[in-house]
Design a protein around this motif. Structure first.
Motif, PDB file in Angstrom:
ATOM      1  N   GLY A 121      64.498  56.132  -4.847  1.00 10.34           N
ATOM      2  CA  GLY A 121      64.201  56.601  -3.498  1.00 10.34           C
ATOM      3  C   GLY A 121      64.344  55.552  -2.426  1.00 10.34           C
ATOM      4  O   GLY A 121      63.724  55.650  -1.362  1.00 10.34           O
ATOM      5  N   ARG A 122      65.165  54.545  -2.682  1.00 12.02           N
ATOM      6  CA  ARG A 122      65.392  53.470  -1.713  1.00 12.02           C
ATOM      7  C   ARG A 122      66.814  52.942  -1.876  1.00 12.02           C
ATOM      8  O   ARG A 122      67.482  53.231  -2.876  1.00 12.02           O
ATOM      9  N   SER A 166      57.755  49.578   2.804  1.00  9.45           N
ATOM     10  CA  SER A 166      57.757  50.996   2.457  1.00  9.45           C
ATOM     11  C   SER A 166      58.709  51.779   3.352  1.00  9.45           C
ATOM     12  O   SER A 166      59.125  52.899   3.006  1.00  9.45           O
ATOM     13  N   ASP A 167      59.099  51.198   4.500  1.00 14.49           N
ATOM     14  CA  ASP A 167      60.045  51.860   5.393  1.00 14.49           C
ATOM     15  C   ASP A 167      61.440  51.971   4.780  1.00 14.49           C
ATOM     16  O   ASP A 167      62.286  52.719   5.293  1.00 14.49           O
ATOM     17  N   THR A 217      67.468  48.873  14.069  1.00 18.73           N
ATOM     18  CA  THR A 217      66.381  49.590  13.404  1.00 18.73           C
ATOM     19  C   THR A 217      65.281  48.602  13.064  1.00 18.73           C
ATOM     20  O   THR A 217      65.560  47.503  12.587  1.00 18.73           O
ATOM     21  N   LEU A 236      62.128  47.632  10.729  1.00 21.73           N
ATOM     22  CA  LEU A 236      61.381  47.868   9.492  1.00 21.73           C
ATOM     23  C   LEU A 236      60.123  47.024   9.564  1.00 21.73           C
ATOM     24  O   LEU A 236      60.166  45.805   9.457  1.00 21.73           O
ATOM     25  N   ALA A 254      62.308  53.492   2.235  1.00 27.21           N
ATOM     26  CA  ALA A 254      62.517  54.859   1.764  1.00 27.21           C
ATOM     27  C   ALA A 254      62.912  55.804   2.890  1.00 27.21           C
ATOM     28  O   ALA A 254      63.421  56.890   2.634  1.00 27.21           O
ATOM     29  N   THR A 255      62.683  55.389   4.130  1.00 25.17           N
ATOM     30  CA  THR A 255      62.945  56.271   5.275  1.00 25.17           C
ATOM     31  C   THR A 255      64.321  56.039   5.882  1.00 25.17           C
ATOM     32  O   THR A 255      64.693  56.748   6.825  1.00 25.17           O
ATOM     33  N   LEU A 256      65.072  55.066   5.385  1.00 29.98           N
ATOM     34  CA  LEU A 256      66.366  54.742   5.986  1.00 29.98           C
ATOM     35  C   LEU A 256      67.379  55.833   5.663  1.00 29.98           C
ATOM     36  O   LEU A 256      67.805  55.988   4.515  1.00 29.98           O
ATOM     37  N   ASP A 257      67.783  56.559   6.672  1.00 30.03           N
ATOM     38  CA  ASP A 257      68.704  57.673   6.472  1.00 30.03           C
ATOM     39  C   ASP A 257      70.145  57.171   6.412  1.00 30.03           C
ATOM     40  O   ASP A 257      70.586  56.391   7.255  1.00 30.03           O
ATOM     41  N   ARG A 287      69.273  54.974  -5.095  1.00 26.95           N
ATOM     42  CA  ARG A 287      68.614  55.947  -4.221  1.00 26.95           C
ATOM     43  C   ARG A 287      68.101  57.134  -5.028  1.00 26.95           C
ATOM     44  O   ARG A 287      66.971  57.614  -4.819  1.00 26.95           O
TER      45      ARG A 287
END
Length: 313
Positions: free
Chosen positions: A139-140, A231-232, A225, A227, A234-237, A135
């Motif tokens: 960033g993933r 590219s999604d 969730t 996806l 990177a948005t997984l909190d 991460r």
């Protein structure tokens, strides 16, 4: 440090966005404190171990990641707390890449007159914190792809029947892997054909079932969730470890995009013949490009099945 790394594994899949860290405190050859990052990320491993140890003056603290140097509303900086406790030495496996710490924790300890050793069992510690480090670097989440196949590489009969390719021991191991991830993902086709539960069905670990996600166009079921694009990721909190478990098309999409960090290949001693392939087209035009991409890191026998674990080179 090896024992601290083992402790760090207890928190894997439960500490994001914080890293899963392990800590052991030793004085006069006796372990006086053990700790690992607790669910939700607090207390940190060092605080957990120090609470058990009490007075650590003159002791050696072994920690898998550099103690944090930034204060938080959820707790003080570990580097400050350790410095005030006056251990003789701190052994660190990995320097924290988080820019809020990144060497500042080490500097704070040394400024307090504490001897600091870095790089102790670094490779093993990095593997244990692969999610957090991936991460930070990319960033993933760190992505594990699980495949359960026959000897001839099939995951189902021509009609889609797939229960069961592997035996109970292999399936139990896969459930243990689920418990080590914050999220599990299948493709839209697998969701609609199998309606999988994707939970952890091991006694005592049911509460560690990961969040569920579906890859592909369309709405996600309640509580899941969606996806729709890679590219999604990177948005997984709060997801540092993603377990990809279902669908030849989904497996192919992740492989073609070079997003698989770890591959679990469960092979059953059966031959299916005509049937569904484990992986769809990944756009490979030259066999030379398929070589030197995977490194075998472990093999084990699970009942009558065989597991091989690979990591990307």
């Amino acid at each position: 440090m090896t024992a601290a790394i083992a402790l760090a594994g207890r928190g894997r899949g439960r500490t994001a966005p914080n890293p899963n860290v392990g800590c052991i405190i030793v004085r006069d050859g006796i372990v006086i404190g053990r700790g690992w990052t607790q669910p939700g990320g607090r207390p940190h491993a060092e605080a957990h171990a120090m609470a058990e140890a009490g007075d650590i003056a003159g002791a050696t603290l072994h920690v898998t990641l550099e103690p944090c140097a930034h204060a938080s509303p959820r707790g003080p900086a570990c580097a400050e707390t350790i410095a005030a406790a006056k251990p003789a030495r701190v052994a660190i496996a990995v320097q924290d890449p988080d820019p809020r710490t990144n060497g500042q924790g080490i500097a704070r300890l040394r400024a307090a007159g504490i001897a600091v050793t870095t790089g102790v069992e670094e490779a093993a510690a990095r593997a244990s914190m692969a999610g957090f480090l991936t991460r930070q670097a990319k960033g993933r989440p760190h992505v594990t792809l699980k495949l359960a196949v026959s000897l001839d590489g099939r995951i189902a009969l021509p009609d889609g029947s797939s229960r069961w390719i592997t035996g109970p021991a292999a399936r139990a191991h896969a459930h243990l892997e689920r418990a080590r991830h914050e999220m599990i993902l299948v493709g839209r086709g697998t969701l609609e054909a199998d309606r999988p539960r994707l939970d952890v069905r091991l006694p005592g670990l049911e509460a560690r079932s990961p969040r569920r996600a579906v890859f592909g166009h369309g709405a996600a079921p309640e509580g899941w969730t969606a996806l729709r694009d890679l590219s999604d990721l990177a948005t997984l909190d709060g997801v540092d470890h993603l377990f990809v478990e279902g669908g030849a098309g989904t497996a192919a999409a992740f492989l073609e995009a070079d997003l698989v960090d770890r591959l679990l290949l469960y092979t059953a001693p059966i031959v299916v013949g005509a049937g569904q392939s484990a992986i769809g087209d990944i756009g490979l035009a030259d066999l030379a490009h398929a070589h030197d991409r995977w490194r075998l890191t472990d093999t084990r026998t699970l009942g009558s099945d065989r597991l091989a674990i690979y990591e990307r080179v």
